[in-house]
Design an enzyme around this catalytic site. Structure first.
Site, PDB file in Angstrom:
ATOM      1  N   CYS A  94     -23.193  13.505  12.732  1.00  0.00           N
ATOM      2  CA  CYS A  94     -24.663  14.555  12.851  1.00  0.00           C
ATOM      3  C   CYS A  94     -24.169  15.627  13.171  1.00  0.00           C
ATOM      4  O   CYS A  94     -23.202  15.694  14.304  1.00  0.00           O
ATOM      5  CB  CYS A  94     -25.632  13.598  13.706  1.00  0.00           C
ATOM      6  N   GLU A  95     -24.967  16.821  12.892  1.00  0.00           N
ATOM      7  CA  GLU A  95     -24.500  18.266  13.195  1.00  0.00           C
ATOM      8  C   GLU A  95     -25.239  18.242  14.741  1.00  0.00           C
ATOM      9  O   GLU A  95     -25.157  19.473  15.346  1.00  0.00           O
ATOM     10  CB  GLU A  95     -25.029  19.144  12.382  1.00  0.00           C
ATOM     11  N   HIS A  96     -26.232  17.590  15.129  1.00  0.00           N
ATOM     12  CA  HIS A  96     -26.868  17.825  16.457  1.00  0.00           C
ATOM     13  C   HIS A  96     -26.127  17.524  17.487  1.00  0.00           C
ATOM     14  O   HIS A  96     -26.378  17.746  18.504  1.00  0.00           O
ATOM     15  CB  HIS A  96     -28.216  17.174  16.311  1.00  0.00           C
ATOM     16  N   HIS A  97     -25.254  16.165  17.301  1.00  0.00           N
ATOM     17  CA  HIS A  97     -24.292  15.785  18.506  1.00  0.00           C
ATOM     18  C   HIS A  97     -22.915  15.567  18.176  1.00  0.00           C
ATOM     19  O   HIS A  97     -22.177  15.139  19.253  1.00  0.00           O
ATOM     20  CB  HIS A  97     -25.130  14.412  19.056  1.00  0.00           C
ATOM     21  N   GLN A 136     -28.577  13.369   7.641  1.00  0.00           N
ATOM     22  CA  GLN A 136     -28.895  12.492   6.658  1.00  0.00           C
ATOM     23  C   GLN A 136     -29.652  13.178   5.461  1.00  0.00           C
ATOM     24  O   GLN A 136     -29.165  12.613   4.068  1.00  0.00           O
ATOM     25  CB  GLN A 136     -29.631  11.429   7.284  1.00  0.00           C
ATOM     26  N   HIS A 164     -27.391   5.946  13.192  1.00  0.00           N
ATOM     27  CA  HIS A 164     -26.586   7.156  14.030  1.00  0.00           C
ATOM     28  C   HIS A 164     -26.379   6.746  15.551  1.00  0.00           C
ATOM     29  O   HIS A 164     -27.120   6.205  16.367  1.00  0.00           O
ATOM     30  CB  HIS A 164     -27.977   8.253  14.166  1.00  0.00           C
ATOM     31  N   CYS A 166     -25.640   8.576  17.783  1.00  0.00           N
ATOM     32  CA  CYS A 166     -26.733   9.482  18.871  1.00  0.00           C
ATOM     33  C   CYS A 166     -28.166   8.795  19.088  1.00  0.00           C
ATOM     34  O   CYS A 166     -28.518   9.162  20.128  1.00  0.00           O
ATOM     35  CB  CYS A 166     -26.771  10.804  18.391  1.00  0.00           C
TER      36      CYS A 166
HETATM   37 ZN   LIG Z   1     -27.557  13.087  16.411  1.00  0.00          ZN
END
Ligand SMILES: [Zn+2]
Length: 203
Positions: A94-97, A136, A164, A166
């Site tokens: 995931c690009e957020h974490h 996703q 996920h 995260c």
């Molecule tokens: Zn994430």
């Protein structure tokens, strides 16, 4: 959901090594202790593998996979038929974490127009789209985009299921929570019968 645009530049392995070492220091570790000495280089090697598609655009992935076979005799019969490939396993981050998305499965369907494609090529497309920092929802739209380019049809459907890390290992911590996203294009969006047929096969 905007599609992924490739960066066109190769990865800088030395820079990754330098910064992973910095992260180890910043979290209070000793990057020179025995167990960690080779970790920055290992992480850089892993990133080269798991992010191998970051520099590629969807068009370039489609070009690399564009080996289709058409059987003239069968094509007429199959014209209206739905081709569905279920539970193609893959992973992404995931690009957020920069956290692993795991237990990922993609189900892909299309209505053949002039081309058909083998399962191994579809699996390869799914795999390559996953090898980027992703969301996703964008994985679904990227897979649909790549397949519509290869197959020359807008009639593509993609369902992605995933866990996920995260979400399952931190924050709300709900292990086993699965996220499901759908991407319907062309007739899958406009034709309820086709959509129902898809869901019947998907179950
Ligand atoms: Zn994430």
């Amino acid at each position: 959901m905007p599609l992924f645009k490739g960066l066109g530049v190769p990865m800088d392995k030395e820079k990754i090594i330098m910064h992973v070492r910095g992260i180890l220091e910043a979290i209070g570790e000793d990057p020179d202790r025995e167990g960690l000495r080779d970790t920055p280089a290992r992480v850089a090697g892993m990133y080269q593998e798991v992010f191998a598609s970051i520099h590629l655009s969807n068009e370039e992935i489609a070009r690399q996979l564009d080996v289709t076979f058409v059987d003239e005799l069968e094509l007429e019969e199959m014209h209206e038929d739905l081709v569905l490939m279920k539970d193609i396993g893959f992973f992404s981050y995931c690009e957020h974490h920069i956290a692993l998305m795991y237990n990922m499965k993609a189900t892909v369907a299309y209505v053949p127009k002039s081309k058909v494609i083998g399962l191994s090529k579809v699996a390869r497309a799914v795999d390559m789209v996953g090898k980027r920092l992703q969301l996703q929802e964008r994985i679904g739209s990227d897979i649909a985009h790549v397949l519509s380019l290869i197959l020359d049809t807008e009639d593509v459907a993609v369902v992605v299921e995933a866990e996920h890390s995260c979400m399952t290992t931190r924050g709300i911590r709900k292990p086993g929570t699965r996220t499901l996203t759908t991407t319907f294009r062309g007739r899958f969006k406009t034709d309820p019968d086709l959509k129902n047929k898809f869901y019947a096969l998907y179950k």
